[in-house]
Design a protein around this motif. Structure first.
Motif, PDB file in Angstrom:
ATOM      1  N   ILE A   1      -8.093 -68.676  26.259  1.00 34.52           N
ATOM      2  CA  ILE A   1      -8.523 -67.591  27.131  1.00 34.52           C
ATOM      3  C   ILE A   1      -8.968 -68.185  28.464  1.00 34.52           C
ATOM      4  O   ILE A   1      -9.770 -69.127  28.491  1.00 34.52           O
ATOM      5  CB  ILE A   1      -9.673 -66.801  26.476  1.00 34.52           C
ATOM      6  CG1 ILE A   1      -9.188 -66.157  25.172  1.00 34.52           C
ATOM      7  CG2 ILE A   1     -10.221 -65.748  27.421  1.00 34.52           C
ATOM      8  CD1 ILE A   1     -10.284 -65.549  24.339  1.00 34.52           C
ATOM      9  N   PRO A   2      -8.435 -67.676  29.567  1.00 35.73           N
ATOM     10  CA  PRO A   2      -8.821 -68.230  30.875  1.00 35.73           C
ATOM     11  C   PRO A   2     -10.333 -68.169  31.088  1.00 35.73           C
ATOM     12  O   PRO A   2     -10.995 -67.202  30.696  1.00 35.73           O
ATOM     13  CB  PRO A   2      -8.079 -67.330  31.872  1.00 35.73           C
ATOM     14  CG  PRO A   2      -6.943 -66.755  31.092  1.00 35.73           C
ATOM     15  CD  PRO A   2      -7.450 -66.597  29.690  1.00 35.73           C
ATOM     16  N   ALA A   3     -10.867 -69.205  31.727  1.00 33.87           N
ATOM     17  CA  ALA A   3     -12.311 -69.245  31.988  1.00 33.87           C
ATOM     18  C   ALA A   3     -12.709 -68.175  32.992  1.00 33.87           C
ATOM     19  O   ALA A   3     -13.811 -67.643  32.950  1.00 33.87           O
ATOM     20  CB  ALA A   3     -12.705 -70.622  32.502  1.00 33.87           C
ATOM     21  N   VAL A   4     -11.810 -67.852  33.914  1.00 30.71           N
ATOM     22  CA  VAL A   4     -12.056 -66.801  34.892  1.00 30.71           C
ATOM     23  C   VAL A   4     -10.906 -65.808  34.777  1.00 30.71           C
ATOM     24  O   VAL A   4      -9.752 -66.163  34.978  1.00 30.71           O
ATOM     25  CB  VAL A   4     -12.128 -67.352  36.334  1.00 30.71           C
ATOM     26  CG1 VAL A   4     -12.327 -66.228  37.321  1.00 30.71           C
ATOM     27  CG2 VAL A   4     -13.237 -68.390  36.440  1.00 30.71           C
ATOM     28  N   HIS A   5     -11.228 -64.593  34.440  1.00 26.81           N
ATOM     29  CA  HIS A   5     -10.189 -63.577  34.293  1.00 26.81           C
ATOM     30  C   HIS A   5     -10.820 -62.216  34.518  1.00 26.81           C
ATOM     31  O   HIS A   5     -12.029 -62.065  34.547  1.00 26.81           O
ATOM     32  CB  HIS A   5      -9.518 -63.653  32.918  1.00 26.81           C
ATOM     33  CG  HIS A   5     -10.484 -63.668  31.777  1.00 26.81           C
ATOM     34  ND1 HIS A   5     -11.124 -62.527  31.319  1.00 26.81           N
ATOM     35  CD2 HIS A   5     -10.956 -64.689  31.009  1.00 26.81           C
ATOM     36  CE1 HIS A   5     -11.897 -62.851  30.313  1.00 26.81           C
ATOM     37  NE2 HIS A   5     -11.824 -64.139  30.098  1.00 26.81           N
ATOM     38  N   GLY A   6      -9.979 -61.225  34.654  1.00 24.50           N
ATOM     39  CA  GLY A   6     -10.467 -59.886  34.994  1.00 24.50           C
ATOM     40  C   GLY A   6     -10.923 -59.061  33.832  1.00 24.50           C
ATOM     41  O   GLY A   6     -11.368 -57.937  34.009  1.00 24.50           O
TER      42      GLY A   6
ATOM     43  N   LEU B   1       1.679 -66.718  22.722  1.00 24.67           N
ATOM     44  CA  LEU B   1       0.672 -66.698  23.774  1.00 24.67           C
ATOM     45  C   LEU B   1      -0.488 -65.816  23.318  1.00 24.67           C
ATOM     46  O   LEU B   1      -0.434 -65.194  22.265  1.00 24.67           O
ATOM     47  CB  LEU B   1       1.267 -66.172  25.096  1.00 24.67           C
ATOM     48  CG  LEU B   1       2.191 -64.944  25.089  1.00 24.67           C
ATOM     49  CD1 LEU B   1       1.524 -63.680  24.665  1.00 24.67           C
ATOM     50  CD2 LEU B   1       2.800 -64.778  26.486  1.00 24.67           C
ATOM     51  N   LEU B   2      -1.552 -65.821  24.113  1.00 22.55           N
ATOM     52  CA  LEU B   2      -2.669 -64.906  23.915  1.00 22.55           C
ATOM     53  C   LEU B   2      -2.557 -63.806  24.948  1.00 22.55           C
ATOM     54  O   LEU B   2      -2.131 -64.048  26.086  1.00 22.55           O
ATOM     55  CB  LEU B   2      -4.008 -65.633  24.060  1.00 22.55           C
ATOM     56  CG  LEU B   2      -4.238 -66.848  23.174  1.00 22.55           C
ATOM     57  CD1 LEU B   2      -5.643 -67.413  23.407  1.00 22.55           C
ATOM     58  CD2 LEU B   2      -4.039 -66.523  21.706  1.00 22.55           C
ATOM     59  N   HIS B   3      -2.999 -62.605  24.564  1.00 16.51           N
ATOM     60  CA  HIS B   3      -2.729 -61.434  25.405  1.00 16.51           C
ATOM     61  C   HIS B   3      -3.888 -60.458  25.298  1.00 16.51           C
ATOM     62  O   HIS B   3      -4.582 -60.407  24.279  1.00 16.51           O
ATOM     63  CB  HIS B   3      -1.426 -60.778  24.903  1.00 16.51           C
ATOM     64  CG  HIS B   3      -0.899 -59.702  25.782  1.00 16.51           C
ATOM     65  ND1 HIS B   3      -0.678 -58.415  25.337  1.00 16.51           N
ATOM     66  CD2 HIS B   3      -0.528 -59.718  27.080  1.00 16.51           C
ATOM     67  CE1 HIS B   3      -0.188 -57.696  26.326  1.00 16.51           C
ATOM     68  NE2 HIS B   3      -0.096 -58.452  27.399  1.00 16.51           N
TER      69      HIS B   3
ATOM     70  N   PRO C   1      -9.040 -56.506  22.460  1.00 16.19           N
ATOM     71  CA  PRO C   1      -9.554 -57.844  22.767  1.00 16.19           C
ATOM     72  C   PRO C   1      -8.379 -58.815  22.913  1.00 16.19           C
ATOM     73  O   PRO C   1      -7.224 -58.455  22.674  1.00 16.19           O
ATOM     74  CB  PRO C   1     -10.403 -58.171  21.538  1.00 16.19           C
ATOM     75  CG  PRO C   1      -9.740 -57.417  20.424  1.00 16.19           C
ATOM     76  CD  PRO C   1      -9.231 -56.137  21.045  1.00 16.19           C
ATOM     77  N   TRP C   2      -8.677 -60.046  23.303  1.00 13.43           N
ATOM     78  CA  TRP C   2      -7.636 -61.073  23.331  1.00 13.43           C
ATOM     79  C   TRP C   2      -7.063 -61.261  21.933  1.00 13.43           C
ATOM     80  O   TRP C   2      -7.798 -61.298  20.937  1.00 13.43           O
ATOM     81  CB  TRP C   2      -8.210 -62.403  23.825  1.00 13.43           C
ATOM     82  CG  TRP C   2      -8.455 -62.436  25.308  1.00 13.43           C
ATOM     83  CD1 TRP C   2      -9.607 -62.117  25.961  1.00 13.43           C
ATOM     84  CD2 TRP C   2      -7.510 -62.806  26.313  1.00 13.43           C
ATOM     85  NE1 TRP C   2      -9.450 -62.259  27.318  1.00 13.43           N
ATOM     86  CE2 TRP C   2      -8.166 -62.684  27.568  1.00 13.43           C
ATOM     87  CE3 TRP C   2      -6.178 -63.227  26.285  1.00 13.43           C
ATOM     88  CZ2 TRP C   2      -7.539 -62.976  28.773  1.00 13.43           C
ATOM     89  CZ3 TRP C   2      -5.545 -63.519  27.489  1.00 13.43           C
ATOM     90  CH2 TRP C   2      -6.222 -63.394  28.714  1.00 13.43           C
ATOM     91  N   HIS C   3      -5.727 -61.382  21.849  1.00 14.50           N
ATOM     92  CA  HIS C   3      -5.080 -61.527  20.554  1.00 14.50           C
ATOM     93  C   HIS C   3      -3.771 -62.297  20.745  1.00 14.50           C
ATOM     94  O   HIS C   3      -3.176 -62.281  21.827  1.00 14.50           O
ATOM     95  CB  HIS C   3      -4.800 -60.159  19.919  1.00 14.50           C
ATOM     96  CG  HIS C   3      -4.013 -59.237  20.788  1.00 14.50           C
ATOM     97  ND1 HIS C   3      -4.572 -58.529  21.837  1.00 14.50           N
ATOM     98  CD2 HIS C   3      -2.686 -58.905  20.789  1.00 14.50           C
ATOM     99  CE1 HIS C   3      -3.635 -57.800  22.432  1.00 14.50           C
ATOM    100  NE2 HIS C   3      -2.492 -58.016  21.825  1.00 14.50           N
ATOM    101  N   PRO C   4      -3.284 -62.975  19.700  1.00 15.91           N
ATOM    102  CA  PRO C   4      -2.051 -63.762  19.819  1.00 15.91           C
ATOM    103  C   PRO C   4      -0.817 -62.943  19.436  1.00 15.91           C
ATOM    104  O   PRO C   4      -0.908 -61.908  18.769  1.00 15.91           O
ATOM    105  CB  PRO C   4      -2.277 -64.882  18.803  1.00 15.91           C
ATOM    106  CG  PRO C   4      -3.079 -64.218  17.715  1.00 15.91           C
ATOM    107  CD  PRO C   4      -3.973 -63.215  18.413  1.00 15.91           C
ATOM    108  N   HIS C   5       0.350 -63.430  19.882  1.00 13.23           N
ATOM    109  CA  HIS C   5       1.644 -62.902  19.453  1.00 13.23           C
ATOM    110  C   HIS C   5       2.617 -64.075  19.326  1.00 13.23           C
ATOM    111  O   HIS C   5       2.551 -65.032  20.097  1.00 13.23           O
ATOM    112  CB  HIS C   5       2.223 -61.921  20.471  1.00 13.23           C
ATOM    113  CG  HIS C   5       1.548 -60.587  20.518  1.00 13.23           C
ATOM    114  ND1 HIS C   5       1.432 -59.769  19.426  1.00 13.23           N
ATOM    115  CD2 HIS C   5       0.975 -59.910  21.549  1.00 13.23           C
ATOM    116  CE1 HIS C   5       0.803 -58.647  19.779  1.00 13.23           C
ATOM    117  NE2 HIS C   5       0.509 -58.724  21.063  1.00 13.23           N
ATOM    118  N   ARG C   6       3.532 -63.976  18.372  1.00 19.92           N
ATOM    119  CA  ARG C   6       4.648 -64.929  18.284  1.00 19.92           C
ATOM    120  C   ARG C   6       5.808 -64.270  17.543  1.00 19.92           C
ATOM    121  O   ARG C   6       5.602 -63.543  16.570  1.00 19.92           O
ATOM    122  CB  ARG C   6       4.237 -66.220  17.556  1.00 19.92           C
ATOM    123  CG  ARG C   6       5.439 -67.156  17.275  1.00 19.92           C
ATOM    124  CD  ARG C   6       5.059 -68.437  16.563  1.00 19.92           C
ATOM    125  NE  ARG C   6       4.526 -69.436  17.502  1.00 19.92           N
ATOM    126  CZ  ARG C   6       4.139 -70.662  17.147  1.00 19.92           C
ATOM    127  NH1 ARG C   6       4.211 -71.029  15.862  1.00 19.92           N
ATOM    128  NH2 ARG C   6       3.676 -71.505  18.048  1.00 19.92           N
TER     129      ARG C   6
END
Length: 323
Positions: free
Chosen positions: A312-317, A122-124, A78-83
């Motif tokens: 998270i982008p509103a439109v993404h793949g 960022l989120l990834h 799923p979407w997740h952050p990194h730093r």
């Protein structure tokens, strides 16, 4: 395990440690426990049980697969952050899509590497494409986390998409091994990956009975992780096999040998050789954040909760929950 191959290794530059180079002894051999990551894809925790002083500047590494998915089985994250660090995703077999909250992303497949410097954050998301989910198929790769020194932890995020055709290909004096230099250098031959922390990352394929003794920087640590097959590490021929990591001591060369007999499914010994110059700074890690202090970790969580690492982008793949 195709990754990148050549018909005639003897046409490639040949590398070997100089005569008299001090051989690195094997300090330990550990076996990676199996687990699941993301939405449930199988991994081996390659560095589990290894003292961090032998890993620095590396943080962790997962061997993803090798797994032959049935239709509908392939999974991602799923979407997740990194730093605060870099993720290095090397796909040996199969295909993976990746996307981030800043509009970056792409597709990596057999022999490709996606090098993401998370830096300030960022989120990834990573997931197999719909075609692989529908058809099923082989998937195998690794993800390596490389620490950043304190001065670089808050740098702007950056991607390197390294195609398999760009890796530096080398061989041993007798042509019994194919060496793919992804990052760093080996005997003066440089790989395409640009690193903030000096490291070397090499994928070696050894034919049955083949042996390599490679020059290795004395200021780097050294690790050999077996992706497939069986063999030995060090001049003392310490046995190693699939899912095991050999940690080398000090010296200026390291040795890996493939057993004369491999199993029918794995004709060669496949091994990752890793080394880096230790950062030797305090490290504070929790989940996807790797900083120097607890206060910096708390700030990372606060920034994530308040959307400062992106949205998270509103439109993404890829869906918010992955697949």
């Amino acid at each position: 395990m195709p990754a990148v191959t050549v018909e005639n290794p003897l046409a490639l530059p040949r590398v070997a440690a100089a005569a008299g180079a001090a051989s690195r002894p094997v300090l330990s051999v550990t076996t990676a426990p199996s687990g699941f990551e993301g939405e449930g894809f199988p991994v081996r925790r390659a560095f589990a049980g290894i003292d961090h002083r032998h890993l620095d500047p590396f943080i962790l590494m997962d061997q993803m697969g090798e797994v032959d998915y049935e239709p509908g089985e392939a999974k991602g994250t799923p979407w997740h952050p990194h730093r605060g660090f870099e993720t290095v995703t090397y796909i040996i077999d199969g295909i993976f899509d990746h996307q981030d909250s800043q509009g970056g992303g792409g597709t990596i497949t057999n022999g490709d590497t996606q090098w993401m410097t998370a830096g300030s954050g960022l989120l990834h998301i990573e997931a197999p494409p719909e075609s692989l989910v529908m058809s099923g198929g082989l998937f195998h790769g690794i993800q390596l986390w490389v620490n950043l020194p304190a001065r670089n932890k808050m740098m702007a995020p950056r991607y390197q998409d390294i195609r398999g055709s760009r890796v530096q290909l080398l061989t041993s004096p007798d042509g019994g091994a194919l060496l793919r230099v992804i990052a760093g250098e080996l005997d003066g031959h440089e790989g395409p990956g640009i690193t903030h922390t000096p490291i070397s990352l090499v994928h070696a394929t050894l034919a049955p009975g083949a042996e390599i003794t490679l020059p290795w920087r004395e200021d780097f640590n050294g690790i050999a992780y077996v992706l497939a097959g069986k063999g030995s590490a060090g001049a003392e021929h310490r046995p190693i096999r699939l899912g095991q990591a050999a940690v080398f001591g000090t010296g200026s060369s390291l040795t890996v040998r493939a057993d004369e007999r491999q199993d029918s499914r794995t004709p060669d010994l496949e091994v990752l050789l890793l080394g880096g110059r230790p950062i030797r700074e305090p490290m504070a890690q929790y989940g996807p954040f790797v900083m120097n202090t607890r206060a910096e970790l708390e700030q990372a969580f606060e920034d994530f909760k308040k959307g400062r690492l992106g949205t998270i982008p509103a439109v993404h793949g890829m869906s918010e929950g992955g697949l």
